[in-house]
Write a protein that holds these residues in place. Structure first.
Motif, mmCIF file in Angstrom:
data_model
loop_
_atom_site.group_PDB
_atom_site.id
_atom_site.type_symbol
_atom_site.label_atom_id
_atom_site.label_comp_id
_atom_site.label_asym_id
_atom_site.label_seq_id
_atom_site.Cartn_x
_atom_site.Cartn_y
_atom_site.Cartn_z
ATOM 1 N N ASP A 4 2.802 3.641 -8.918
ATOM 2 C CA ASP A 4 2.104 4.726 -8.908
ATOM 3 C C ASP A 4 0.740 4.555 -9.420
ATOM 4 O OD1 ASP A 4 1.522 7.559 -8.383
ATOM 5 O OD2 ASP A 4 1.222 7.724 -10.553
ATOM 6 N N ARG A 5 0.568 3.647 -10.278
ATOM 7 C CA ARG A 5 -1.035 3.364 -10.872
ATOM 8 C C ARG A 5 -1.442 2.289 -9.760
ATOM 9 N NH1 ARG A 5 -0.620 3.116 -17.129
ATOM 10 N NH2 ARG A 5 -0.126 5.582 -17.178
ATOM 11 N N LEU A 17 -2.812 4.228 -7.074
ATOM 12 C CA LEU A 17 -3.901 5.060 -7.453
ATOM 13 C C LEU A 17 -5.005 3.944 -7.439
ATOM 14 C CD1 LEU A 17 -2.387 7.529 -9.736
ATOM 15 C CD2 LEU A 17 -4.001 8.150 -8.136
ATOM 16 N N HIS A 18 -4.802 2.661 -7.985
ATOM 17 C CA HIS A 18 -6.023 1.705 -8.213
ATOM 18 C C HIS A 18 -6.669 1.784 -6.621
ATOM 19 C CE1 HIS A 18 -6.157 0.006 -12.204
ATOM 20 N NE2 HIS A 18 -5.361 1.142 -12.497
ATOM 21 N N ILE A 55 -8.452 4.681 -5.416
ATOM 22 C CA ILE A 55 -9.766 4.784 -6.104
ATOM 23 C C ILE A 55 -10.752 3.719 -5.699
ATOM 24 C CG2 ILE A 55 -10.953 4.690 -8.361
ATOM 25 C CD1 ILE A 55 -8.562 5.924 -9.552
ATOM 26 N N LEU A 67 -8.865 11.530 -2.406
ATOM 27 C CA LEU A 67 -7.791 11.016 -2.950
ATOM 28 C C LEU A 67 -6.378 11.961 -2.578
ATOM 29 C CD1 LEU A 67 -8.738 10.168 -6.472
ATOM 30 C CD2 LEU A 67 -8.398 8.673 -4.909
#
Lengths: 255, 187
Positions: free
Chosen positions: B109-110, B113-114, B117, B163
């Motif tokens: 998930d990170r 998201l990275h 972003i 996002l």
């Protein structure tokens, strides 16, 4: 507050604590749910943004600045108050040390030139091109003949020699590319063992040094080759050495 | 009676070190999101704190230190890198802290998201990171970025909108506010 106003304020700041915004959320279960979902996403964004690993020992290195800069003060003089001659002598001494150190490093073979700003721009343009072309490449299924491949490569000023290894490779895509707007390049794609392997040939200024591609998805190299550049790219799991050997041994510039 | 130079210097050093301890992580992370490269981010942070040390006396109020450092950092980035180097398209995988506490799903998930972003245009990512990492209000972000407040709010709104679209492309939660005048924007 209408829905549009509510949502635009929510997206600008999901944690808006002003009374009118909170009342607007509390008055409508759908809005409350929308805001709750948005806050959940925001919490994930927050966690992701803060999960960047800070280099070990950074605080100590930053504090060392202060120690280095304030060292002369221990004798009662600030850096700016040092006599000019003394400061220049220090700079000359530092420059001399640097020259000697560089000389030792270069002569010992430890010197690895870094890509220049222009090289890095070229790298970024290549990666941008790869992401734009990926949908077409992934859908490519053709098995192109040497004639078809060389037609594209020759338009870019190169040629693939008749070689059994090339003939037996499955080349499924060959097209010109415009990574460098004023110079027509060639982009061919071989079927690798873990996905597609791209080879891009561009007759532009060779990069100052061979260097690896830095990308979360692709791995590969940008190689200065004669009067131009060869780029070899594949998925992270792919072993690219054999493709590099194959291309560098069979490709040549003809202009 | 004024303090001696040695005492002044010691106090300056203590103040600087407190500043480093309190803020270096946020400054580094913001630097990282500006340039999306760990080596450049560290260079930027070094330059930023070096400048901060040299002009520490100009910081009147320590409560404003974070905004002051972020502003220095932005200027250093513009001075040292921005004009010479285009923005990196993608972020480095290895920069994500790989804590043992994180489950594989959480790590994935990170990572996603990275990427999301990192793919935001700079104009959108910048105010979002100032809000998320810096904890700044719209007004403070406007001051740091030298923009008006409405422009900042519009960019924040669009950053989150993008996002959300990346993560919920088909969801009924997806918003379609495509107008340019969302917050009466004036550049």
């Amino acid at each position: 507050m209408d829905d549009f106003e509510f949502r635009k304020r929510g997206l600008a700041n999901p944690n808006d604590s002003s009374d009118d915004f909170r009342s607007a959320a509390a008055a409508d279960p759908q809005r409350a749910q929308w805001l709750q979902d948005l806050q959940a996403l925001d919490a994930r964004v927050h966690a992701a943004a803060l999960s960047i690993e800070v280099p070990a020992g950074l605080a100590e290195r930053l504090k060392a600045h202060a120690s280095e800069q304030s060292a002369p003060a221990a004798t009662g003089a600030s850096v700016s108050a040092l006599p000019m001659r003394s400061r220049y002598q220090r700079y000359y001494a530092m420059a001399a040390s640097l020259v000697i150190t560089l000389g030792v490093i270069m002569s010992s073979g430890l010197w690895t030139p870094r890509p220049s700003a222009a090289d890095i721009k070229f790298h970024d343009d290549i990666i941008g091109h790869m992401y734009r072309e990926t949908p077409r490449i992934e859908n490519a299924t053709a098995d192109l003949s040497m004639e078809e491949i060389n037609q594209v490569i020759e338009a870019a000023g190169g040629h693939l020699r008749d070689d059994e290894r090339i003939k037996s490779a499955h080349i499924k895509f060959a097209n010109d590319c415009n990574v460098v707007p004023s110079i027509k390049g060639a982009h061919i794609v071989l079927e690798g063992t873990k996905g597609s392997v791209s080879v891009i040939m561009i007759h532009n200024s060779p990069v100052s040094t061979e260097f690896d591609v830095n990308d979360p998805r692709f791995q590969g190299k940008i190689i200065p080759f004669g009067q131009g550049n060869l780029v070899i790219l594949g998925e992270k799991e792919e072993s690219l050495e054999s493709y590099e050997t194959l291309i560098t041994e069979t490709f040549e510039w003809v202009i | 009676m004024s303090d001696t130079p040695v005492l002044d210097d010691r106090r300056k050093k203590e103040r600087y070190e407190a500043l480093v301890d309190a803020l270096y992580q946020d400054v580094y992370r913001y630097a990282y999101w500006i340039c999306k490269n760990s080596a450049l981010a560290e260079d930027l942070v070094q330059e930023t704190f070096l400048r901060a040390w040299r002009s520490l006396d100009s910081l009147q109020n320590d409560k404003a230190a974070k905004a002051w450092l972020f502003t220095i950092l932005r200027r250093e980035n513009a001075r040292l890198y921005e004009r010479y180097r285009p923005e990196l398209v993608d972020i480095e995988d290895q920069s994500i802290a790989d804590s043992d506490e994180n489950e594989p799903d959480q790590r994935m998930d990170r990572r996603l998201l990275h990427e999301a972003i990192g793919k935001l245009e700079k104009d959108y990512r910048d105010p979002l990171m100032l809000q998320v990492i810096g904890g700044f209000s719209g007004k403070e972000i406007a001051e740091i970025l030298e923009l008006n407040n409405n422009t900042v709010m519009t960019r924040l709104f669009r950053a989150r909108g993008k996002l959300r679209q990346a993560f919920f492309p088909d969801s009924e939660l997806t918003d379609d506010f495509s107008g340019d005048d969302t917050f009466d924007e004036q550049s």
